[in-house]
Design a protein around this motif. Structure first.
Motif, mmCIF file in Angstrom:
data_model
loop_
_atom_site.group_PDB
_atom_site.id
_atom_site.type_symbol
_atom_site.label_atom_id
_atom_site.label_comp_id
_atom_site.label_asym_id
_atom_site.label_seq_id
_atom_site.Cartn_x
_atom_site.Cartn_y
_atom_site.Cartn_z
ATOM 1 N N THR A 7 0.818 -1.206 0.000
ATOM 2 C CA THR A 7 0.000 0.000 0.000
ATOM 3 C C THR A 7 0.852 1.256 0.000
ATOM 4 O O THR A 7 0.438 2.299 -0.476
ATOM 5 C CB THR A 7 -0.933 0.018 1.228
ATOM 6 N N THR A 12 -2.305 4.550 -7.279
ATOM 7 C CA THR A 12 -3.672 4.252 -7.689
ATOM 8 C C THR A 12 -3.750 4.146 -9.210
ATOM 9 O O THR A 12 -3.292 5.037 -9.931
ATOM 10 C CB THR A 12 -4.623 5.362 -7.199
ATOM 11 N N ARG A 13 -4.343 3.079 -9.680
ATOM 12 C CA ARG A 13 -4.455 2.832 -11.123
ATOM 13 C C ARG A 13 -5.664 3.593 -11.662
ATOM 14 O O ARG A 13 -6.799 3.338 -11.254
ATOM 15 C CB ARG A 13 -4.579 1.340 -11.404
ATOM 16 N N ALA A 14 -5.411 4.536 -12.571
ATOM 17 C CA ALA A 14 -6.475 5.426 -13.055
ATOM 18 C C ALA A 14 -6.660 5.297 -14.559
ATOM 19 O O ALA A 14 -5.698 5.107 -15.316
ATOM 20 C CB ALA A 14 -6.147 6.871 -12.693
ATOM 21 N N ILE A 48 -0.832 8.751 -8.682
ATOM 22 C CA ILE A 48 -1.719 8.228 -9.717
ATOM 23 C C ILE A 48 -0.887 7.580 -10.823
ATOM 24 O O ILE A 48 0.090 8.150 -11.299
ATOM 25 C CB ILE A 48 -2.578 9.360 -10.324
ATOM 26 N N GLU A 85 -8.759 1.357 -10.721
ATOM 27 C CA GLU A 85 -9.424 1.623 -9.441
ATOM 28 C C GLU A 85 -10.118 2.979 -9.429
ATOM 29 O O GLU A 85 -11.007 3.227 -8.624
ATOM 30 C CB GLU A 85 -8.396 1.612 -8.312
ATOM 31 N N LEU A 86 -9.674 3.863 -10.305
ATOM 32 C CA LEU A 86 -10.190 5.227 -10.341
ATOM 33 C C LEU A 86 -10.426 5.612 -11.795
ATOM 34 O O LEU A 86 -9.570 5.384 -12.654
ATOM 35 C CB LEU A 86 -9.179 6.185 -9.699
ATOM 36 N N HIS A 151 -10.914 3.190 -0.345
ATOM 37 C CA HIS A 151 -10.174 2.166 -1.077
ATOM 38 C C HIS A 151 -8.751 2.604 -1.403
ATOM 39 O O HIS A 151 -7.963 1.820 -1.896
ATOM 40 C CB HIS A 151 -10.896 1.838 -2.389
ATOM 41 N N LEU A 152 -8.410 3.873 -1.137
ATOM 42 C CA LEU A 152 -7.076 4.363 -1.486
ATOM 43 C C LEU A 152 -6.313 4.735 -0.228
ATOM 44 O O LEU A 152 -6.864 5.301 0.712
ATOM 45 C CB LEU A 152 -7.180 5.607 -2.386
ATOM 46 N N GLU A 153 -5.041 4.448 -0.220
ATOM 47 C CA GLU A 153 -4.193 4.899 0.880
ATOM 48 C C GLU A 153 -3.937 6.388 0.732
ATOM 49 O O GLU A 153 -3.750 6.876 -0.386
ATOM 50 C CB GLU A 153 -2.851 4.147 0.850
ATOM 51 N N VAL A 162 -9.897 12.021 -3.187
ATOM 52 C CA VAL A 162 -9.120 10.787 -3.270
ATOM 53 C C VAL A 162 -8.506 10.611 -1.890
ATOM 54 O O VAL A 162 -7.568 11.304 -1.535
ATOM 55 C CB VAL A 162 -8.020 10.890 -4.342
#
Length: 441
Positions: A7, A12-14, A48, A85-86, A151-153, A162
């Motif tokens: 984590t 984050t996969r956008a 991101i 995820e985003l 869902h995001l750190e 976010v």
């Protein structure tokens, strides 16, 4: 040694989507270029990782989900394939659409306004900048149900669009938001009063204000650094500059020496198409230096394929800010170093023939001497301030006022007299008033 947790390491996969609705913006701007700008915006947000992007053509936006059933399934398949995820939508998304899309795609979603607000929140450094962002965010949040996204750190500062586990949920009740906005406005009033005092102090300094404006990533900060020797953050990134920066700088004289006109140069936040209305209102105070400028330098990335469209966006925002259309303005065609030799030479010939245009490279310094000469000439014309001779006698111990006169560049010669230093000056009425104001302090 303990290894870092996933984590901590994984961004984050956008996935970025530009809806091609055939509206005013896409008529003026090619959808592919709009998507490229949206991807650049996403890259400007820390933490991101862009795993995909596309232009989604729409005949008519669905009021509940924006996209039709077929397009929804098509995009969902791609999101699952890249494990997104985003989702970042390059346009306005209603609260209902956002809720339904998040449920259908099992991702979290940001629209264009939310993304820009997130970037601004990450970049704000001054007290005023932070307050302006918070106020704009609350204005935006007031129209929709805002809840913590778990869902995001949380890896950085931001607004909570976010967010991470344990993050405080922003109160959705409108009355609570209104009360919070009222508190922020009161704090901003105090900050603005401080800025007003700073402006009053600057008014005693007889230097004209030159404001740099332009589309984001046009190279304003690079030009600012080149002209002032400052070290403002200048990166190939959208919104690299957020808070206004001002520096006093002396222009070279006709012989290339250091005895030219002193000016105050102001670097401002970059403009962008479809700038959220919340930000235009909230950042009016931040951009007030533009409203008070004696001269505006509109810096354009002349190498960009849509430089004309970007220039039109800047003109619209300046008009929305209430900038007088009669204010003196020089178009600075920047980044000519990114062009071929023939194109660059042609632009330099064009600027020589066109009044109010200067082709330069802030990166290499090409054309800057001509730009500086144009700034000085334009200010001489705008200010139209004749210089009158004067003689001032100062006590030998009055180093403060003597330094002020030399700093203003009005001293023609200086000699020792019986009662003190005798300075022979040539100054404007503005400079005279600034000098006399020193006595009132």
């Amino acid at each position: 040694m303990a290894e870092p947790t996933s984590t901590e390491a994984r961004p984050t996969r956008a996935y970025v989507i530009h809806p091609d609705l055939g509206n005013t913006r896409t008529q003026r701007r090619e959808p592919e270029h709009a998507l490229a700008e949206a991807v650049a915006l996403a890259h400007a947000l820390p933490g991101i990782e862009i795993v995909g992007s596309e232009v989604a053509k729409l005949r008519k936006p669905d009021p509940g989900r924006l996209f039709g059933k077929g397009k929804l399934a098509e995009i969902r398949s791609r999101l699952e394939e890249v494990e997104a995820e985003l989702v970042l939508i390059d346009g306005a998304v209603s609260p209902v659409q956002q809720r339904n899309l998040e449920k259908d795609w099992d991702v979290k979603l940001l629209d264009r306004t939310g993304l820009i607000l997130e970037i601004f929140a990450d970049r704000a450094r001054t007290r005023e900048g932070v307050l302006q962002v918070e106020l704009a965010a609350l204005s935006y949040q007031r129209t929709r149900l805002v809840r913590a996204w778990t869902h995001l750190e949380r890896q950085r500062g931001g607004l909570g669009f976010v967010g991470g586990p344990g993050e405080t949920q922003i109160e959705a009740d409108r009355r609570a938001i209104d009360e919070q906005m009222t508190r922020l406005r009161r704090q901003l009033e105090r900050v603005v009063k401080t800025r007003t005092l700073h402006r009053a102090a600057r008014a005693k300094v007889p230097y004209p204000i030159v404001a740099l404006v332009g589309y984001t990533n046009a190279g304003k900060s690079t030009l600012f650094n080149r002209l002032t020797g400052a070290e403002v953050l200048a990166k190939d990134m959208l919104f690299a500059t957020l808070d206004p920066t001002m520096r006093a700088v002396r222009l070279p004289d006709a012989k290339g020496g250091k005895g030219g006109r002193r000016i105050i140069l102001s670097d401002t936040v970059g403009f962008i198409s479809d700038l959220p209305t919340e930000l235009i209102a909230a950042f009016r105070a931040t951009l007030e230096e533009v409203l008070e400028a004696d001269l505006i330098l509109h810096v354009r990335d002349i190498s960009h394929p849509e430089t004309e469209e970007q220039a039109a966006d800047v003109a619209e925002i300046l008009d929305g800010l209430g900038v007088d259309e009669d204010v003196a303005l020089i178009e600075v065609w920047n980044k000519i170093d990114a062009l071929g030799a023939d194109t660059r030479a042609a632009l330099r010939r064009t600027d020589a023939r066109t009044e109010g245009v200067q082709a330069v490279s802030a990166l290499t310094g090409e054309g800057l001497d001509d730009l500086i000469a144009a700034i000085d000439a334009q200010l001489s014309e705008v200010l139209d301030e004749p210089r009158s001779p004067a003689v001032v006698t100062l006590a030998f111990s009055d180093g403060r006022r003597r330094a002020w006169l030399h700093d203003a560049g009005v001293v023609e010669r200086e000699e020792s007299g019986t009662d003190g230093l005798v300075l022979h000056l040539r100054w404007t009425e503005r400079q005279k008033a600034g000098f006399e104001a020193l006595d009132a302090e």
